[in-house]
Design a protein around this motif. Structure first.
Motif, PDB file in Angstrom:
ATOM      1  N   THR A  91      -5.682   2.423   4.310  1.00  0.00           N
ATOM      2  CA  THR A  91      -6.199   1.038   4.240  1.00  0.00           C
ATOM      3  C   THR A  91      -6.325   0.478   5.265  1.00  0.00           C
ATOM      4  OG1 THR A  91      -5.655   1.487   2.155  1.00  0.00           O
ATOM      5  CG2 THR A  91      -6.729  -0.792   2.520  1.00  0.00           C
TER       6      THR A  91
ATOM      7  N   HIS B 168      -0.892   4.204  -2.392  1.00  0.00           N
ATOM      8  CA  HIS B 168      -2.372   3.595  -1.672  1.00  0.00           C
ATOM      9  C   HIS B 168      -2.884   4.910  -0.688  1.00  0.00           C
ATOM     10  CE1 HIS B 168      -2.490   0.358  -3.933  1.00  0.00           C
ATOM     11  NE2 HIS B 168      -2.353   1.010  -4.625  1.00  0.00           N
TER      12      HIS B 168
ATOM     13  N   ILE C  19      -6.854  -2.152  -4.838  1.00  0.00           N
ATOM     14  CA  ILE C  19      -6.072  -1.756  -4.196  1.00  0.00           C
ATOM     15  C   ILE C  19      -5.488  -3.217  -3.936  1.00  0.00           C
ATOM     16  CG2 ILE C  19      -5.955   0.814  -4.342  1.00  0.00           C
ATOM     17  CD1 ILE C  19      -6.716   0.802  -1.587  1.00  0.00           C
ATOM     18  N   GLU C  20      -6.611  -3.949  -3.281  1.00  0.00           N
ATOM     19  CA  GLU C  20      -6.055  -4.650  -2.185  1.00  0.00           C
ATOM     20  C   GLU C  20      -4.981  -5.897  -3.333  1.00  0.00           C
ATOM     21  OE1 GLU C  20      -5.834  -4.453   0.624  1.00  0.00           O
ATOM     22  OE2 GLU C  20      -7.406  -2.825   1.028  1.00  0.00           O
TER      23      GLU C  20
ATOM     24  N   ALA D  24      -2.095  -4.362  -3.767  1.00  0.00           N
ATOM     25  CA  ALA D  24      -0.649  -4.468  -2.424  1.00  0.00           C
ATOM     26  C   ALA D  24      -0.147  -6.324  -2.356  1.00  0.00           C
ATOM     27  CB  ALA D  24      -1.718  -4.704  -1.439  1.00  0.00           C
TER      28      ALA D  24
ATOM     29  N   HIS E 297       0.587  -1.270   0.156  1.00  0.00           N
ATOM     30  CA  HIS E 297      -0.269  -0.271   0.305  1.00  0.00           C
ATOM     31  C   HIS E 297       1.247   0.892   0.065  1.00  0.00           C
ATOM     32  CE1 HIS E 297      -3.480  -1.808   0.434  1.00  0.00           C
ATOM     33  NE2 HIS E 297      -3.417  -2.461   1.600  1.00  0.00           N
TER      34      HIS E 297
END
Lengths: 118, 349
Positions: B97, B94, B111-112, B115, B89
């Motif tokens: 989170t 990012h 984004i997950e 990552a 992240h």
């Protein structure tokens, strides 16, 4: 019997100990910073030794909290703004997790860490 | 769903970070077997906080004062993977989170997925897997044996399951094989290595610690176990000509070797190595620390194995090799580098 002043000292001692433990610092670390002995730190965290004004100022800086927080338990510098931007990320977390993330974000902000390279 | 392009970028970024953080040098020159995500964070001045959390595995706090929060009450492989995921992240730019899981499903937010991709390629890139497999003389087909996957996962510092899915993503085996392999409980693999633990009356809780199976090929690596992990070692057997293996007793922090006089149950699903064979092949020993290790400070302990005849101890050994166990310690609170920086900021001149 504990007078009001004694109680205030005990509360402050407990907050100092908790703040140190949260960061994972040792009593030796704190002793070195304050230039006092480790047993003196231990007494301070047990409410059995007075905390000098200079010492409190240093500890507040080290722990990334206001002096007011340690003396009264209140913290006017926490305005909600610092964790406001976390709102979306914190949605749906358990109470414990939420307070942990908010506390860490508050720590990062108040300790004013310089940004790591991206 | 993340675009193919953004996932490729995450792979590239992980490779860059391995190089620029000095992890590649640490592996190539110093002999470490894995990428340490905590060292990566330290190299980039990113504070990392370890705390026992409730459901969260970890969180990334973005913005001007970024940092990583990790649940310390999880097994080491998961702690490392969470750290790597949060680093993803950070390095992919990012926002803040929180993660109740890592290794997200395909439908997860982009984004997950990014990552995750970063994390897998930081801790278990293809070249690092290949390096260990080559050193241990594991073939591609060995890499679908649960015990081999478990031993590989220990050396890379990731969980057994994460190792299975990493190998799947590198097309070492197909999806259905991966699903079967992922269903094998690591506790079962540990039990297969230590059948006597059960006989001693210990239950599954005895298997929270890991069991390392070593051999001479580990001489080239610095291993990073945790206090309480157990070690077994397979050593060439020349007992019939009078040679015995011992650990150098001259060292202060001593280890002793005891032959494991029980045959491990060979099983195709578990894929145990060869059982105890008297007179040929190799003998499996347990390596025991003569004093308990401190679990609050890192220790680097050399394991110096010597093969000699008991009546010729003073003369040149038949064989000898050394491996190093550098015990990893993860304490609650802030990482060491950040603590030192904070102390330096208020310390008297």
């Amino acid at each position: 019997m504990a007078s009001g002043i004694d109680q205030a000292r005990l509360d402050m001692a407990a907050r100092l100990k908790e703040a140190r433990e949260y960061l994972g610092l040792s009593q030796e670390d704190v002793a070195r910073v304050l230039v006092i002995s480790r047993p003196a730190v231990s007494l301070m965290e047990a409410g059995e030794r007075r905390v000098e004004a200079m010492e409190l100022e240093k500890l507040a800086r080290l722990y990334g909290q206001s002096q007011e927080y340690f003396t009264s338990g209140r913290d006017s510098s926490v305005d909600g703004e610092s964790v406001g931007h976390l709102q979306r990320a914190l949605k749906g977390l358990s109470a414990k997790d939420l307070s942990e993330v908010a506390r860490f974000a508050q720590f990062l902000k108040s300790s004013g860490r310089k940004q790591g390279e991206r | 769903m993340a675009s193919r392009r953004s996932l490729m970028d995450a792979v590239t970024r992980a490779g860059e970070i391995i190089r620029t953080s000095g992890m590649l040098d640490r592996i190539k020159n110093d002999g470490y077997a894995r990428v340490d995500p905590f060292l990566v964070a330290a190299r980039f001045d990113l504070p990392v906080m370890l705390r026992p959390l409730d459901k969260l595995l970890g969180a990334y706090v973005g913005g001007d004062a970024p940092g990583v929060l990790i649940n310390s009450a999880r097994p080491p492989g998961q702690v490392h993977m969470t750290c790597a995921h949060e680093l993803g992240h950070h390095f992919l730019g990012h926002p803040t989170t929180t993660d109740e899981e890592v290794a997200y499903e395909r439908e997860a937010q982009s984004i997950e997925q990014e990552a995750d991709t970063f994390a897998y390629h930081l801790l278990a890139p293809r070249q690092l897997i290949a390096r260990i497999a080559k050193g241990k003389r594991w073939s591609a087909s060995d890499l679908s044996v649960p015990m081999v996957i478990y031993q590989l996962s220990l050396r890379l510092g990731v969980s057994y399951r994460a190792m299975v899915w990493t190998l799947r993503s590198q097309e070492i085996f197909d999806y259905s094989t991966a699903a079967d392999l992922a269903a094998v409980a690591p506790a079962r693999l540990k039990r297969a290595l230590l059948p006597s633990v059960r006989a001693e009356g210990d239950d599954d809780s005895a298997f929270t610690k890991d069991v390392w199976l070593l051999d001479k090929a580990d001489a080239q690596f610095i291993l990073e176990p945790r206090a309480g992990d157990r070690f077994l070692i397979d050593l060439p057997n020349h007992l019939s000509s009078g040679y015995e293996w011992t650990v150098d007793q001259a060292r202060e922090e001593g280890f002793t070797l005891e032959p494991l006089l029980e045959s491990t149950t060979p099983s195709s699903t578990v894929g145990s190595e060869e059982p105890f064979v008297a007179g040929g092949g190799s003998v499996r020993y347990t390596v025991k620390a003569s004093t308990p290790l401190a679990d609050d400070r890192p220790e680097s302990l050399p394991l110096d194995f010597i093969e000699t005849r008991p009546w010729q101890r003073a003369t040149a050994p038949r064989d000898r090799f050394e491996t190093v166990a550098q015990f990893e310690v993860l304490l609650q609170g802030l990482d060491d580098r950040t603590k030192q920086a904070m102390l330096a900021g208020v310390e008297p001149p």
